[in-house]
Design an enzyme around this catalytic site. Structure first.
Site, PDB file in Angstrom:
ATOM      1  N   ASP A   1       0.894  -1.150   0.000  1.00 20.38           N
ATOM      2  CA  ASP A   1       0.000   0.000   0.000  1.00 20.38           C
ATOM      3  C   ASP A   1       0.941   1.211   0.000  1.00 20.38           C
ATOM      4  OD1 ASP A   1      -2.321   1.651   0.639  1.00 20.38           O
ATOM      5  OD2 ASP A   1      -1.331   1.882   2.570  1.00 20.38           O
TER       6      ASP A   1
ATOM      7  N   ASP B   1      -0.646  -0.179   6.172  1.00 22.20           N
ATOM      8  CA  ASP B   1      -0.424   0.500   7.444  1.00 22.20           C
ATOM      9  C   ASP B   1      -1.604   0.346   8.383  1.00 22.20           C
ATOM     10  OD1 ASP B   1      -2.007   2.092   5.845  1.00 22.20           O
ATOM     11  OD2 ASP B   1      -1.429   3.926   6.875  1.00 22.20           O
TER      12      ASP B   1
ATOM     13  N   ASP C   1      -6.592  -1.088   5.603  1.00 18.37           N
ATOM     14  CA  ASP C   1      -6.032  -2.199   4.826  1.00 18.37           C
ATOM     15  C   ASP C   1      -6.388  -3.565   5.407  1.00 18.37           C
ATOM     16  OD1 ASP C   1      -4.747  -0.631   2.884  1.00 18.37           O
ATOM     17  OD2 ASP C   1      -3.138  -0.173   4.278  1.00 18.37           O
TER      18      ASP C   1
END
Length: 624
Positions: A324, A517, A521
């Site tokens: 990400d 993080d 997510d």
């Protein structure tokens, strides 16, 4: 010599040593006796029962529980058989050697577990709680949320909380593996397990001990072994089939050769009994789980928490690593990265006027511009501030009309400006309707993201970046980091779909790692073969959903985690090959009469100790 070792760690070593000395003393008396009668047999039998009574009792208990073929059973059958054919000294000596082997093995396993748990020496002993002006020492479990605790210099912070008074420099190395101390002051959140190196701080507790960072970490490490790797399952299955095969083989060895060759039965019975002693698969049963435990311990020393040996195994063979962007490869905090003045104005003046216009805004972009300016702004000079939601702001500064915002704001006021296609958020500024330049605000790339990508390229074929950001920004960041594949403008659901697509196309027996993080997510972390949460300590959702937690937010810990996993798996394979190889060799020597029962025990103890020592190499993490 296998299942016994867990129990052995808790047994008093002195008691074990006393049993060995007593049995050895009685054995020596019997051995030195001249007579060969019943008296000598009884003394040998006494020595045998002192050394082997516990083992025989365990074998009986296990048989009653339906667990017939374990190492206690093998030792019992082999030594009772030796007693039956009159080889008393051999039977007793085998039991004594077995106990000595157990003793040293117990010490080795205990020492190795201690060295692993020492790494995790972050459990606080007590908390100093302030109640009505008096300081009371309590156990951390008894402290409640909103209690005020005092942490002096040199003490560990016992619970998570917020500093309400004082400031200190904290040593966070036990949590993050990072040696750089961190400053903390009033209003900062602090995590349990950190050490206060100077100063005195008062902390308002925000989480109970069971929910605190320290508890979470210790729980993760302690339960890491519950998620068994394929290699560990293989050992359990192996022992399940291996032992009956060995017992059956020993029976054949005792009966078929004497019938076929006409040689004496007692020679072949003795060989069969030696064969049984050699066959204990202890080296495998102890060293393989210990290697995983050491690998997980070594990783935690670097601030990488791996939730189980099965994840360690998956980590060791990555096909793709998917990142990400925001908060993982970048800091997730905005910073002015470019000031581009026009029309003869200086960079300082452009920044000063834009910062003044944004003075009353608390938007992250406004804050980053004010931080970049870094000087006091006189608020009385700013009047008639009009905020245009989503576009920007206009204000009078000492009678000069300033516009600061995006391209839409410039178009709205018909400002003649040149649109920039740079990566990041662009704030255009106009003074009295004349365009005077623009400022670029970007999310900063983490200092070690580039190194992380470079190291990962040596370990995996496929590195992908996913982001919700614009194509421009994504392209710019990917190019800077050297990532060839990226997907932009994705919603959380799109990220899950992308991960599924990557998993479908991966190589056989390989894994897909996703690093995010945390909070938003969580679905992707859960879907990937291995979910790695960055700095996920703050986010419970991330800790729950991920398989690995990187505690200091550093992307460079991902290639480190892969290397640790690969090293641990190499040690596991070495132990399996070594233990099985030596077993096969000695079983063949035993079957052909080239190995005594004493030699068999030495071989077994030796292989186990070497395998245990090899396991400990997993504690030392590879160079990062």
């Amino acid at each position: 010599m296998c299942e016994h070792h867990h129990h052995h760690n808790e047994t008093n070593n002195k008691k074990e040593a006393a049993v060995i000395i007593a049995a050895a003393a009685v054995f020596t008396v019997a051995f030195l006796m001249q007579s060969t009668g019943t008296g000598r047999f009884l003394i040998f039998l006494t020595a045998y029962l002192i050394a082997g009574g516990e083992i025989l009792w365990k074998a009986v208990k296990n048989i009653l529980r339906g667990e017939i073929f374990d190492e206690n059973f093998l030792m019992g059958v082999a030594t009772l058989g030796a007693m039956a054919i009159g080889e008393y000294p051999e039977a007793v000596m085998v039991m004594i050697l077995y106990r000595i082997g157990e003793y040293f093995q117990g010490l080795a396993v205990k020492k190795s577990r201690k060295s692993i748990t020492d790494l995790m020496d972050i459990r606080p002993e007590h908390a100093n709680v302030e109640e009505n002006g008096i300081i009371i020492t309590k156990s951390p479990e008894k402290v409640k949320i909103n209690d005020i605790i005092i942490v002096k210099a040199g003490e560990k912070i016992p619970l998570d909380g917020e500093i309400i008074e004082g400031k200190a420099i904290l040593d966070t190395s036990a949590l993050t593996g990072e040696s750089i101390p961190r400053e903390a002051q009033k209003g900062d959140t602090v995590l349990s397990g950190c050490i206060n190196t100077n100063g005195l701080i008062k902390i308002r507790v925000t989480k109970e001990f069971t929910d605190s960072t320290v508890s979470k970490i210790l729980e993760l490490v302690e339960h890491a072994s519950s998620k068994k790797a394929k290699a560990e399952n293989f050992i359990t299955k192996f022992a399940h089939y291996y032992t009956p095969v060995v017992v059956f083989g020993a029976l054949l060895l005792a009966t078929i050769p004497p019938v076929l060759t006409g040689t004496a039965f007692n020679i072949w019975i003795e060989r069969a009994l030696t064969f049984l002693v050699i066959s204990c698969p202890c080296a495998l049963v102890i060293s393989v789980p210990l290697s995983f435990f050491a690998g997980i311990g070594g990783a935690s020393k670097c601030g990488i928490l791996i939730k189980g040996s099965s994840y360690l195994e998956l980590l060791s063979k990555p096909d793709s690593v998917v990142f990400d962007k925001t908060g993982t490869l970048t800091k997730g905090s905005f910073k002015v990265t470019k000031i581009n003045p026009q029309a003869g104005i200086t960079r300082e003046k452009l920044l000063e006027l834009t910062a003044a216009a944004e003075n009353f805004s608390n938007h992250p972009i406004a804050i980053s511009i004010k931080n970049a300016y870094g000087k006091e702004i006189n608020p009385t000079a700013i009047t008639d501030v009009v905020e245009d939601a989503g576009n920007g702001v206009s204000a009078d500064i000492n009678g000069i009309r300033i516009l600061a915002g995006n391209a839409k704001l410039m178009e709205k006021y018909n400002i003649n400006f040149k649109q920039s296609n740079e990566s990041g958020t662009i704030i255009y500024t106009a003074k009295n309707n004349e365009f005077i330049g623009y400022i670029v605000i970007s999310d900063e790339i983490k200092p070690d993201s580039t190194d992380a990508v470079k190291e990962l390229k040596k370990l995996v074929n496929n590195i992908v970046m996913l982001t919700g950001d614009s194509e421009n920004t994504a392209r710019h960041i990917a190019a800077k980091l050297g990532i060839e594949k990226y997907y932009s403008e994705l919603l959380p659901a799109d990220k899950v779909a992308k991960i599924e697509e990557i998993i479908q196309n991966k190589a056989k027996n390989k894994s897909v790692i996703f690093t995010g993080d945390g909070i938003n997510d969580a679905p992707v972390l859960a879907r990937a073969d291995i979910g790695i949460a960055m700095g996920g300590l703050g986010s419970d959702a991330a800790i729950e959903a991920s398989d690995v937690v990187i505690m200091d937010d550093k992307p460079s810990k991902i290639p480190a985690a892969v290397k640790i996993a690969q090293k641990t798996m190499l040690i596991v394979r070495q132990n399996i090959i070594f233990a099985i190889g030596v077993k096969v060799l000695f079983l063949m020597l035993g079957a052909f009469g080239y190995m005594t029962m004493w030699g068999a025990v030495f071989a077994d103890v030796g292989v186990t100790l070497l395998a245990v020592l090899n396991s400990l190499r997993a504690l030392k993490s590879p160079q990062i």
